[in-house]
Design an enzyme around this catalytic site. Structure first.
Site: not given
Ligand code: 5MM
Length: 340
Positions: A46, A136, A177, A219
């Site tokens: 990671r 976020k 978001e 967002k």
């Molecule tokens: C990177 O993905 C974020 C984390 O998700 P988990 O908490 O489910 O692991 C997610 O919040 C992300 O920041 C947003 O949804 C935007 O990602 P996408 O892939 O939709 O552009």
């Protein structure tokens, strides 16, 4: 609250045709991403993958900030430089995901509430010490038969507002978001209706919580048909419906809107963003805060192979650059083949 500092950070996150890299996958999400390239999700893998992204030469020209995960904000480059310091030195603002995930909302089958308010004031103070200047929190709204309910939307909007207030108290810019998922079979009209309702509720709660609008970034999802809908909307329709919806609800005091990609293909997410920016002057900066749409090609090109590290970085550089062009409204689909 130092409003001058908050406003300057929020501006820097969205200005100059730069956007935000969402690299805040939780341990279970990154494990799923690594499974697609048959790579074991160890702490070192990671770290290495995040290092690939963050140390991509030239990326800072297009990336204004990076959303980190709790594990990642404490990790270092192979040379021993803490990731937040490495990013900040290159004018990429370090950020942090602070919600603890969307959990089933009791009494509302099929709906979720995002948690993470307990102890948040203390966690924000620590993240600020570690270098985070924005945070976020993601609320998840699903569309289906009889959902979303007004209660679930209000509960999530309240969570976002309380989170945002604690962030601003700590000198951290909140990324707010509210994600309306594109998982269902609904058409673009239904997505527009729900996104209108969600944004109206979110801003009502942000106002009630006395959020300093100049010191936050929104967002949102784009207004788009569900993945399983047989009638997919064109990019022009998505751009038009998204801008119409945002204009109805997002005050011009908010400096910028940075979209999530939500499961769109990388090219689709870039194209839609570019059309919105090409359409004419807007009251806020419109940019990207993509996770999958910025990382998918990089992850596949790297494949977990040391020999393909540079290839992975090249793929990430291409997506960052094309999305920056989209933030300026000058991306063309023909650039995809030229970049490949
Ligand atoms: C990177 O993905 C974020 C984390 O998700 P988990 O908490 O489910 O692991 C997610 O919040 C992300 O920041 C947003 O949804 C935007 O990602 P996408 O892939 O939709 O552009």
């Amino acid at each position: 609250m130092n409003t001058t500092e908050l406003a300057a950070t929020a501006q820097a996150m969205v200005a100059g045709k730069r956007g935000i890299l969402a690299a805040d996958e939780s341990t279970s999400t990154i494990a799923k991403r690594f499974a697609s390239i048959k790579l074991e999700s160890t702490q070192e893998n990671r770290r290495l993958y995040r290092e690939l992204l963050f140390t991509t030469a030239g990326a800072a020209e297009y990336i204004s900030g990076v959303i980190l995960y709790d594990e990642t904000i404490r990790q270092k480059t192979s040379d021993g430089v803490p990731f937040p310091a490495y990013l900040a030195d290159r004018k990429m603002i370090p950020g942090i995901k602070v919600d603890t995930g969307a959990k089933p909302l009791a009494g509302f089958p099929g709906e979720t509430i995002t948690e993470g308010l307990d102890g948040l004031r203390e966690r924000l103070a620590e993240y600020h010490r570690l270098g985070a200047r924005f945070a976020k929190w993601r609320a998840v709204i699903d569309i289906g038969a009889g959902i979303p309910s007004a209660y679930a939307v209000a509960a999530n909007a309240e969570g976002l507002a309380r989170y945002a207030a604690l962030c601003q108290e700590a000198g951290i810019v909140p990324i707010v978001e509210p994600e309306v998922l594109m998982d269902g079979a609904h058409g673009i009209e239904r997505c527009e209706e729900v996104t209108n309702f969600v944004l109206e509720r979110v801003f009502a709660h942000l106002h009630a919580a006395r959020i300093f609008l100049e010191g936050m970034v929104l967002k949102p999802n784009m207004v788009i048909a569900g993945k399983k809908c047989p009638q997919q909307a064109s990019a022009a329709q998505v751009a038009e419906a998204t801008v119409r919806t945002l204009k109805r609800h997002v005050p011009s005091a908010v400096p910028g809107i940075a979209f999530l990609s939500g499961g769109q293909s990388p090219a689709e997410a870039t194209h839609n963003l570019s059309l919105m920016n090409a359409a004419g002057p807007l009251p806020w900066a419109l940019t990207f805060s993509y996770g999958r749409a910025l990382q998918e090609t990089a992850l596949a090109a790297w494949g977990g192979q040391a020999a393909a590290f540079a290839k992975g970085q090249q793929a990430f550089f291409v997506r960052a650059k094309l999305n920056s062009m989209a933030a300026g409204g000058s991306y063309q689909s023909s650039m995809e083949s030229a970049a490949a």
